[in-house]
Design a protein around this motif. Structure first.
Motif, PDB file in Angstrom:
ATOM      1  N   ILE A 158      -7.134  -5.984  -4.843  1.00  9.82           N
ATOM      2  CA  ILE A 158      -8.222  -5.168  -5.203  1.00  9.82           C
ATOM      3  C   ILE A 158      -7.865  -3.770  -5.762  1.00  9.82           C
ATOM      4  O   ILE A 158      -7.016  -3.263  -5.269  1.00  9.82           O
ATOM      5  N   THR A 159      -8.876  -3.517  -6.618  1.00 10.68           N
ATOM      6  CA  THR A 159      -8.584  -2.022  -6.993  1.00 10.68           C
ATOM      7  C   THR A 159      -8.986  -0.989  -6.007  1.00 10.68           C
ATOM      8  O   THR A 159      -9.703  -1.141  -5.108  1.00 10.68           O
ATOM      9  N   MET A 160      -8.277   0.158  -6.082  1.00 13.24           N
ATOM     10  CA  MET A 160      -8.585   1.248  -5.021  1.00 13.24           C
ATOM     11  C   MET A 160     -10.218   1.710  -5.367  1.00 13.24           C
ATOM     12  O   MET A 160     -10.829   2.028  -4.310  1.00 13.24           O
ATOM     13  N   MET A 179      -0.557   6.512  -0.733  1.00 14.21           N
ATOM     14  CA  MET A 179      -0.416   7.641  -1.382  1.00 14.21           C
ATOM     15  C   MET A 179       0.970   8.082  -1.780  1.00 14.21           C
ATOM     16  O   MET A 179       1.215   8.619  -2.914  1.00 14.21           O
ATOM     17  N   LYS A 180       1.789   7.877  -0.815  1.00 12.89           N
ATOM     18  CA  LYS A 180       3.237   8.353  -1.031  1.00 12.89           C
ATOM     19  C   LYS A 180       3.670   7.472  -2.095  1.00 12.89           C
ATOM     20  O   LYS A 180       4.500   7.766  -3.032  1.00 12.89           O
ATOM     21  N   SER A 181       3.253   6.120  -2.110  1.00 13.96           N
ATOM     22  CA  SER A 181       3.768   4.765  -3.078  1.00 13.96           C
ATOM     23  C   SER A 181       3.119   5.396  -4.469  1.00 13.96           C
ATOM     24  O   SER A 181       3.910   5.349  -5.390  1.00 13.96           O
ATOM     25  N   ILE A 182       2.011   5.856  -4.435  1.00 14.82           N
ATOM     26  CA  ILE A 182       1.422   6.360  -5.948  1.00 14.82           C
ATOM     27  C   ILE A 182       2.324   7.512  -6.336  1.00 14.82           C
ATOM     28  O   ILE A 182       2.732   7.533  -7.495  1.00 14.82           O
ATOM     29  N   ILE A 220      -5.358   1.037 -10.145  1.00 14.07           N
ATOM     30  CA  ILE A 220      -4.405   0.794  -9.065  1.00 14.07           C
ATOM     31  C   ILE A 220      -4.703  -0.448  -8.003  1.00 14.07           C
ATOM     32  O   ILE A 220      -5.949  -0.185  -7.729  1.00 14.07           O
ATOM     33  N   ILE A 221      -3.973  -1.352  -8.264  1.00 13.57           N
ATOM     34  CA  ILE A 221      -4.524  -2.515  -7.335  1.00 13.57           C
ATOM     35  C   ILE A 221      -3.602  -2.114  -5.936  1.00 13.57           C
ATOM     36  O   ILE A 221      -2.381  -2.173  -6.024  1.00 13.57           O
ATOM     37  N   ILE A 222      -4.469  -2.772  -4.922  1.00 17.20           N
ATOM     38  CA  ILE A 222      -3.870  -2.757  -3.609  1.00 17.20           C
ATOM     39  C   ILE A 222      -3.550  -4.191  -3.237  1.00 17.20           C
ATOM     40  O   ILE A 222      -4.801  -4.849  -3.207  1.00 17.20           O
ATOM     41  N   GLY A 223      -2.487  -4.469  -2.867  1.00 17.50           N
ATOM     42  CA  GLY A 223      -2.294  -5.845  -2.538  1.00 17.50           C
ATOM     43  C   GLY A 223      -2.977  -6.539  -1.512  1.00 17.50           C
ATOM     44  O   GLY A 223      -3.637  -7.594  -1.582  1.00 17.50           O
ATOM     45  N   SER A 224      -2.983  -5.865  -0.087  1.00 16.00           N
ATOM     46  CA  SER A 224      -3.880  -6.412   0.943  1.00 16.00           C
ATOM     47  C   SER A 224      -4.062  -5.290   1.878  1.00 16.00           C
ATOM     48  O   SER A 224      -3.426  -4.649   2.178  1.00 16.00           O
ATOM     49  N   ALA A 225      -5.425  -5.312   2.398  1.00 18.51           N
ATOM     50  CA  ALA A 225      -6.059  -4.425   3.298  1.00 18.51           C
ATOM     51  C   ALA A 225      -5.289  -4.567   4.609  1.00 18.51           C
ATOM     52  O   ALA A 225      -5.324  -3.817   5.542  1.00 18.51           O
ATOM     53  N   PHE A 243       0.305  -0.554 -10.636  1.00 17.28           N
ATOM     54  CA  PHE A 243      -0.451   0.449 -11.673  1.00 17.28           C
ATOM     55  C   PHE A 243      -0.962  -0.744 -12.738  1.00 17.28           C
ATOM     56  O   PHE A 243       0.079  -1.647 -13.290  1.00 17.28           O
ATOM     57  N   ILE A 244      -1.833  -0.663 -13.228  1.00 17.62           N
ATOM     58  CA  ILE A 244      -2.601  -1.365 -14.249  1.00 17.62           C
ATOM     59  C   ILE A 244      -3.140  -0.569 -15.543  1.00 17.62           C
ATOM     60  O   ILE A 244      -3.292   0.824 -15.046  1.00 17.62           O
ATOM     61  N   ASP A 245      -3.395  -1.168 -16.570  1.00 16.61           N
ATOM     62  CA  ASP A 245      -4.046  -0.398 -17.630  1.00 16.61           C
ATOM     63  C   ASP A 245      -3.263   0.944 -18.207  1.00 16.61           C
ATOM     64  O   ASP A 245      -3.636   2.057 -17.682  1.00 16.61           O
ATOM     65  N   LEU A 246      -2.236   0.615 -18.997  1.00 17.79           N
ATOM     66  CA  LEU A 246      -1.434   1.692 -19.628  1.00 17.79           C
ATOM     67  C   LEU A 246      -1.795   1.859 -20.912  1.00 17.79           C
ATOM     68  O   LEU A 246      -1.027   2.786 -21.659  1.00 17.79           O
TER      69      LEU A 246
END
Length: 334
Positions: free
Chosen positions: A198-200, A217-220, A242-247, A256-259
């Protein structure tokens, strides 16, 4: 009698109200695309994608389809492979969008670099016919050329990040769409890995623990900084991209998507930007580019409920040794 001076309207007809054929990118649609060698990234300068006066006149005189026939995409190089795809689900698209993004099933391919038939992938098509041109202010053809050449080249330049930070990239393509019995128009496309998650922008911060949000946030910050080290600046890094794998994960994976807005050599191509030292090829500490004064974190403010700068300094203390006085001066006023 007083006659009021007539002024032209500030805005033109919205692109979504202009006469167009139905959007073809619907569930079940099958199509064939040819591999395409993308050209170099277009130059990015102030107003580079804006309509000029002649473009505005053309917009009034020609139909959107006729303009597409008159303005094909940048040529690039013709490839040797073809693929057949079937649309599964629309992710983002329709009239009035910057691109058409949907999941597809790979039905047939002559390339060994692609996954097996039946694999679900994501196709992104850059179609100026359905582009939102901001009521005539933007030039859809220049915008599509920019987004396609920048995104495809960014994926190629960031090969080491594919599958672990950005989606795997399966190439650039071209396809012809029929206009009538004798004419076709051409659009460009890229094919990438389908990332589950899911996107942030669609997620809610309260779904995640404090520790998980700090990990996100550290990963970003870390991923953006390592991509910047490759001389690519992601100026459109927002929660929607930004897509997050799982909550449910305590340390969620982010991608990261959309470059399409990626800048090469860490800058635009304006004369002033060409004069500055960007320390190309060198790692620039997040302590210089991600501190609170740089405003990068504003887009993520809903996710941050801690004192940012002290936390950033603690997490990236190991990068202090890489900072030179020249770097401090360069990023002191941005």
């Amino acid at each position: 009698m007083i006659f009021l001076e007539q002024h032209p309207p500030l805005f033109d007809t919205p692109s979504t109200e202009l006469p167009k054929p139905p959007v073809p990118y619907t569930t079940g649609w099958r199509f064939t695309a040819e591999s395409h060698g993308v050209s170099a990234p277009t130059l990015v300068t102030r107003g580079c994608c804006m309509n000029g006066e002649s473009d505005k006149i053309e917009r009034k005189q020609l139909s959107p389809v006729e303009r597409c026939l008159k303005r094909p995409p940048l040529p690039g190089g013709k490839g040797n492979d073809s693929i057949t795809l079937e649309v599964i689900k629309l992710l983002k698209g329709g009239d009035g969008h910057n691109s058409q993004v949907f999941t597809v099933r790979l039905l047939a391919s002559g390339s060994r670099s692609l996954p097996p038939g039946g694999t679900e992938l994501v196709a992104k098509i850059y179609d100026p016919l359905y582009f939102d041109d901001d009521e005539g202010h933007l030039n859809p053809f220049l915008c599509m050329d920019k987004y396609y050449t920048h995104e495809a080249n960014a994926y190629k330049a960031l090969g080491g990040f594919q599958g672990c930070g950005i989606p795997k990239y399966y190439g650039s393509y071209s396809l012809d769409l029929p206009v009538d019995s004798t004419r076709k128009r051409t659009v460009r496309m890229i094919l990438i890995e389908h990332i589950r998650g899911i996107t942030m922008a669609d997620a809610k911060p309260e779904w995640f623990s404090h520790a998980a949000r700090q990990h996100i946030m550290k990963s970003i910050v870390d991923l953006e900084s390592r991509i910047f080290e490759k001389d690519i600046w992601l100026i459109d890094l927002e929660p929607r991209n930004i897509i997050i794998g799982s909550a449910q994960d305590s340390q969620p994976r982010i991608v990261f998507i959309d470059l399409g807005h990626a800048l090469f050599n860490r800058r635009r191509d304006d004369p002033l930007a060409l004069q500055l030292n960007y320390f190309l090829g060198q790692y620039i500490s997040p302590l210089l580019r991600w501190n609170e004064a740089k405003t990068k974190i504003y887009a993520f403010s809903d996710w941050i409920d801690w004192d940012w700068d002290p936390w950033l300094e603690g997490e990236f203390a190991h990068t202090v040794a890489s900072i030179t006085p020249e770097m401090r001066e360069r990023w002191s006023d941005e």
